[in-house]
Enzyme design. Structure first.
Site, PDB file in Angstrom:
ATOM      1  N   VAL A  14      -1.718  -3.153  -8.910  1.00 23.52           N
ATOM      2  CA  VAL A  14      -0.291  -2.778  -8.569  1.00 23.52           C
ATOM      3  C   VAL A  14       0.235  -3.231 -10.008  1.00 23.52           C
ATOM      4  O   VAL A  14       1.473  -2.984 -10.141  1.00 23.52           O
ATOM      5  CB  VAL A  14       0.514  -3.462  -7.594  1.00 23.52           C
ATOM      6  CG1 VAL A  14      -0.192  -3.147  -6.216  1.00 23.52           C
ATOM      7  CG2 VAL A  14       0.694  -5.201  -7.753  1.00 23.52           C
ATOM      8  N   HIS A  68      -2.502   0.968  -3.960  1.00 20.60           N
ATOM      9  CA  HIS A  68      -1.674  -0.097  -3.271  1.00 20.60           C
ATOM     10  C   HIS A  68      -0.259  -0.263  -3.652  1.00 20.60           C
ATOM     11  O   HIS A  68       0.425  -1.161  -3.491  1.00 20.60           O
ATOM     12  CB  HIS A  68      -2.414  -1.442  -3.538  1.00 20.60           C
ATOM     13  CG  HIS A  68      -3.820  -1.355  -2.856  1.00 20.60           C
ATOM     14  ND1 HIS A  68      -4.562  -2.287  -3.183  1.00 20.60           N
ATOM     15  CD2 HIS A  68      -4.468  -0.659  -1.994  1.00 20.60           C
ATOM     16  CE1 HIS A  68      -5.810  -2.183  -2.541  1.00 20.60           C
ATOM     17  NE2 HIS A  68      -5.573  -1.038  -1.716  1.00 20.60           N
ATOM     18  N   CYS A  99      13.735   1.061   0.222  1.00 20.07           N
ATOM     19  CA  CYS A  99      14.459   0.834   1.320  1.00 20.07           C
ATOM     20  C   CYS A  99      13.397   1.343   2.704  1.00 20.07           C
ATOM     21  O   CYS A  99      13.011   2.579   2.671  1.00 20.07           O
ATOM     22  CB  CYS A  99      15.749   1.445   1.381  1.00 20.07           C
ATOM     23  SG  CYS A  99      16.476   1.235   2.880  1.00 20.07           S
ATOM     24  N   CYS A 142      19.560  -3.032   1.492  1.00 19.99           N
ATOM     25  CA  CYS A 142      19.695  -1.715   0.662  1.00 19.99           C
ATOM     26  C   CYS A 142      21.420  -1.606   0.572  1.00 19.99           C
ATOM     27  O   CYS A 142      22.135  -1.953   1.356  1.00 19.99           O
ATOM     28  CB  CYS A 142      19.076  -0.634   1.484  1.00 19.99           C
ATOM     29  SG  CYS A 142      19.494   1.082   0.789  1.00 19.99           S
ATOM     30  N   CYS A 157      22.326   1.468   2.931  1.00 20.98           N
ATOM     31  CA  CYS A 157      22.372   1.565   4.254  1.00 20.98           C
ATOM     32  C   CYS A 157      22.085   0.251   5.034  1.00 20.98           C
ATOM     33  O   CYS A 157      21.913   0.042   6.270  1.00 20.98           O
ATOM     34  CB  CYS A 157      21.250   2.662   4.795  1.00 20.98           C
ATOM     35  SG  CYS A 157      19.509   1.971   4.526  1.00 20.98           S
TER      36      CYS A 157
END
Length: 278
Positions: A103, A119, A127, A180, A183
């Site tokens: 990663v 990955h 989110c 987030c 939301c």
């Protein structure tokens, strides 16, 4: 001719004029300073898994605390000669791309154009409710504001993009995580946790595996199934198997060429063999 030179010549003979898919793991990044944990034995405590992360605020807070403390360690790392060698081979048309279990984004920094991140990647955040994707630096600023003076790690050996499930440490942690901005949903580093579905990159890499002439395993034991599945897919379509790794791998007995050595040295020599002075 040395053993390594002979092995590199054998690798080059298979790859010359053909399309090869590379599958890489932690071993290709060790020379940049990132430890290869599997190479020195697995840790006794498992990482926080997806179900724990999404269902328990203690684990959510702990993941973000350790991530915040260590993620910038990856920002300062440079690609290794192995990363750069693969990028050169792709530019020359000898490599169709890299499917990586890492990663760290070092393949992309080396100039690799086609990278399937099996990955995910450390520098993105998603989110889990609305799917909004943001850069990790944006979340860093919010977490820093919520936790002024929070200490950062300076030792790459302590990188914890997803930390160990140390319950006592997690419960003692008073870090303030964020959600987030759109939301209020849970935010997750855009990397694959244990127990989580694989990203679309896996499907794309499997397609590439079905179209290659050879598959080059570099710096991974293939103990993680994502990489092994890709190699098996390539083998099922008749691809030859080339392995470069310091320790044993899951496909050693099936490999057409096996080189026991470091990826920086061997891949650099391989690129030199195939590309000459380019």
């Amino acid at each position: 001719m040395s053993t390594v030179s002979s092995a590199v010549a054998a690798l080059a003979e298979v790859m010359a004029g053909r399309r090869t898919l590379a599958v890489t793991g932690a071993g290709i990044s060790t020379d940049s300073g990132i430890p290869d944990y599997r190479g020195v034995g697995t840790t006794p405590i498992e990482p926080v898994d997806f179900q724990q992360f999404t269902s328990d605020p203690v684990w959510y807070r702990w993941v973000w605390a350790r991530n915040q403390a260590t993620w910038r360690l990856l920002e300062g790392l440079a690609p290794t000669p192995g990363h750069r060698a693969l990028a050169r081979l792709e530019e020359a048309g000898l490599l169709s791309g890299v499917a990586t279990q890492n990663v760290d984004r070092l393949h992309s920094r080396a100039g690799q154009a086609t990278v399937w991140e099996l990955h995910g990647a450390y520098d993105r955040v998603v989110c889990l409710t609305c799917g909004r994707m943001v850069g990790r630096a944006e979340i860093d600023a919010r977490l820093e504001a919520a936790n002024p003076g929070f200490p950062r790690e300076s030792d790459p050996a302590r990188i914890a993009i997803t930390p160990e499930a140390d319950r006592a440490a997690a419960e003692a942690c008073d870090f303030r995580a964020v959600t987030c901005e759109v939301c209020d949903g849970l935010l997750k580093p855009d990397i694959v946790f244990f127990g989580e579905s694989l990203p679309p990159a896996m499907e794309a890499a499997m397609r590439a595996a079905g179209e290659c002439d050879a598959v080059l395993v570099a710096g991974t034991s293939l103990a993680v199934l994502t990489g092994l599945w890709i190699v098996r897919q390539a083998m099922a379509r008749g691809a030859e198997v080339l392995v470069i790794n310091r320790g044993p791998t899951a496909v050693d007995e099936l490999a057409d060429v096996r080189v026991g050595g470091g990826t920086s040295e061997v891949l650099s020599a391989l690129a030199g063999e195939l590309l000459g002075g380019e």
